[in-house]
Design an enzyme around this catalytic site. Structure first.
Site, PDB file in Angstrom:
ATOM      1  CG  ASP A   1      63.660  23.436  99.106  1.00 48.76           C
ATOM      2  OD1 ASP A   1      63.795  22.088  98.645  1.00 48.76           O
ATOM      3  OD2 ASP A   1      64.418  24.071  99.717  1.00 48.76           O
TER       4      ASP A   1
ATOM      5  CE1 TYR B   1      55.866  25.782 104.212  1.00 46.81           C
ATOM      6  CE2 TYR B   1      54.808  23.864 104.738  1.00 46.81           C
ATOM      7  CZ  TYR B   1      54.674  25.260 104.351  1.00 46.81           C
ATOM      8  OH  TYR B   1      53.371  25.640 103.539  1.00 46.81           O
TER       9      TYR B   1
ATOM     10  CG  PHE C   1      51.926  24.239  99.264  1.00 50.85           C
ATOM     11  CD1 PHE C   1      52.456  25.572  99.225  1.00 50.85           C
ATOM     12  CD2 PHE C   1      51.991  23.644  98.208  1.00 50.85           C
ATOM     13  CE1 PHE C   1      52.926  26.252  98.323  1.00 50.85           C
ATOM     14  CE2 PHE C   1      52.463  24.349  96.965  1.00 50.85           C
ATOM     15  CZ  PHE C   1      52.750  25.888  96.885  1.00 50.85           C
TER      16      PHE C   1
END
Length: 221
Positions: A65, A67, A78
């Site tokens: 997903d 952030y 990431f």
């Protein structure tokens, strides 16, 4: 339908864009952007593809997903914008790079990785602010599964980094006889000490690439 995405990906995915599920997904996402705070910014939804054309892909890192905090997500799994504090999982990724390879960048913006041929792919490409997982099961997973499968089928000698149970559930989409699949626990503080630290995925990826006469990744860049 016309989707604004890098041209080589547009060619690879043109049939996907015309499928009913993707049309429904697009309509849903447009409404969400109009009525809610959704991340990343619309211009960055396909950034992972724009920075890493299909023909350049060497490594795939799978996330789940985007952030969901303000100004964090910018289209790369990431990764965060330059001025944003590095999230704990990314801190742990850098710790493992430093242990494995010696030295690590402190910049949370992983655009330089994408530009080297690392596809930083989240299974879901959008999320409502403050609501983790809010755009799951709307069609994104079908789209990104097709991307993983297409890469596995149409390319050779790729490295897939699958961190955590969710990413590892995608292993069935990958032909491991043609590609290197590396698995470890997720780098989050909850699980990193159960085997992410010490996995040496970064040096293993480079060794595999080098053995197949493919340029190694500068993980410290």
């Amino acid at each position: 339908m016309d989707v604004k995405i890098e041209k080589t990906w547009k060619e690879q995915l043109k049939e996907e864009f015309d499928k009913d599920y993707f049309k429904s997904l697009t309509a849903f996402i447009k409404k969400e952007y109009q009525s809610k705070t959704v991340y990343p910014h619309p211009k960055n939804v396909f950034k992972a593809f724009d920075l890493c054309p299909f023909n350049d892909v060497r490594v795939i890192i799978l996330g789940q997903d985007p952030y969901h905090g303000p100004k964090q997500a910018h289209g790369l799994a990431f990764s965060v914008e330059e001025e944003i504090k590095n999230p704990p999982s990314l801190v742990n990724i850098f710790k493992e790079i430093e242990s494995d390879m010696g030295g690590a960048s402190n910049s949370g913006d992983l655009s330089s990785w994408a530009e080297q041929g690392i596809l930083l792919l989240n299974a879901t490409l959008t999320v409502v602010g403050g609501q983790a997982g809010s755009h799951q099961h709307k069609g994104w997973e079908e789209f990104t599964d097709r991307i993983i499968q297409g890469l596995s089928e149409r390319k050779e000698n790729l490295v897939f980094l699958l961190w955590g149970a969710y990413a590892q559930s995608k292993e069935e989409l990958i032909d491991s006889s043609k590609h290197l699949v590396l698995k470890a626990p997720h780098p989050s503080p909850l699980s990193a000490h159960r085997g992410f630290f010490g996995c040496k995925h970064f040096s293993q990826a480079n060794k595999y690439l080098s053995n197949h006469n493919i340029k190694e990744i500068e993980w410290n860049k």
